[in-house]
Design a protein around this motif. Structure first.
Motif, short mmCIF file in Angstrom:
data_model
loop_
_atom_site.label_atom_id
_atom_site.label_comp_id
_atom_site.label_asym_id
_atom_site.label_seq_id
_atom_site.Cartn_x
_atom_site.Cartn_y
_atom_site.Cartn_z
N UNK A 1 -27.96 -12.90 -20.76
CA UNK A 1 -28.56 -12.89 -19.36
C UNK A 1 -27.31 -12.69 -18.53
N UNK A 2 -26.13 -12.95 -18.90
CA UNK A 2 -24.84 -12.78 -18.11
C UNK A 2 -24.64 -11.41 -18.13
N UNK A 3 -24.71 -10.70 -19.26
CA UNK A 3 -24.33 -9.62 -19.39
C UNK A 3 -25.38 -8.48 -18.53
N UNK A 4 -26.59 -8.92 -18.63
CA UNK A 4 -27.64 -8.07 -17.83
C UNK A 4 -27.22 -8.18 -16.43
N UNK A 5 -26.99 -9.30 -16.00
CA UNK A 5 -26.70 -9.60 -14.44
C UNK A 5 -25.39 -8.99 -13.99
N UNK A 6 -24.34 -9.15 -14.94
CA UNK A 6 -23.06 -8.46 -14.37
C UNK A 6 -23.36 -6.98 -14.24
N UNK A 7 -24.10 -6.45 -15.25
CA UNK A 7 -24.05 -4.92 -15.01
C UNK A 7 -24.87 -4.45 -13.84
N UNK A 8 -26.02 -5.59 -13.50
CA UNK A 8 -26.90 -4.80 -12.44
C UNK A 8 -25.89 -5.23 -10.98
N UNK A 9 -25.00 -6.45 -11.19
CA UNK A 9 -24.27 -6.65 -9.79
C UNK A 9 -23.16 -5.45 -9.62
N UNK B 1 -22.69 -7.69 -24.40
CA UNK B 1 -22.85 -9.03 -25.09
C UNK B 1 -22.17 -9.24 -26.46
N UNK B 2 -21.26 -8.26 -26.60
CA UNK B 2 -20.59 -8.34 -27.82
C UNK B 2 -19.41 -9.27 -27.85
N UNK B 3 -18.68 -9.39 -26.54
CA UNK B 3 -17.77 -10.48 -26.51
C UNK B 3 -18.07 -11.58 -25.62
N UNK B 4 -17.71 -12.84 -25.91
CA UNK B 4 -17.89 -14.14 -25.14
C UNK B 4 -16.86 -13.78 -23.90
N UNK B 5 -17.25 -14.54 -22.88
CA UNK B 5 -16.59 -14.35 -21.63
C UNK B 5 -16.08 -15.97 -21.16
N UNK B 6 -14.51 -16.03 -20.88
CA UNK B 6 -14.51 -17.51 -20.34
C UNK B 6 -15.13 -17.69 -18.91
N UNK C 1 -15.18 -14.72 -15.92
CA UNK C 1 -16.64 -14.58 -15.04
C UNK C 1 -16.34 -14.84 -13.74
N UNK C 2 -15.49 -15.76 -13.21
CA UNK C 2 -15.28 -16.13 -11.79
C UNK C 2 -14.47 -14.83 -11.33
N UNK C 3 -13.64 -14.39 -12.07
CA UNK C 3 -12.76 -13.12 -11.46
C UNK C 3 -13.74 -11.99 -11.30
N UNK C 4 -14.59 -11.80 -12.09
CA UNK C 4 -15.54 -10.60 -11.79
C UNK C 4 -16.31 -11.01 -11.00
#
Length: 72
Positions: free
Chosen positions: A2-10, A38-43, A47-50
């Protein structure tokens, strides 16, 4: 994923390439690519920085609806 897809969309909604976003946020472009796939987990800190550089609330990146659908 979910995070990966939303990051890409944003990122796409902001008109940024992975390389542009990575450079602005202080990451290597391969890191952004790996997070989006979705290969790497993010802290939470990263995530806040992005989210900050994309100009979106962090909650949007974790929401059930992707960032594009939320904006509509």
């Amino acid at each position: 994923m979910r995070f990966a897809a939303n990051l890409r969309s944003a990122r796409l909604a902001a008109g940024l390439s992975q390389e542009d976003l990575a450079e602005k946020a202080g990451f290597h472009r391969s890191y952004v690519s790996q997070v989006e796939r979705g290969i790497t987990n993010i802290t939470v800190d990263n995530a806040c920085r992005l989210a900050d550089f994309l100009g979106v609330d962090l909650a949007v990146l974790f929401s059930a609806l992707d960032a594009e659908n939320k904006a509509e």
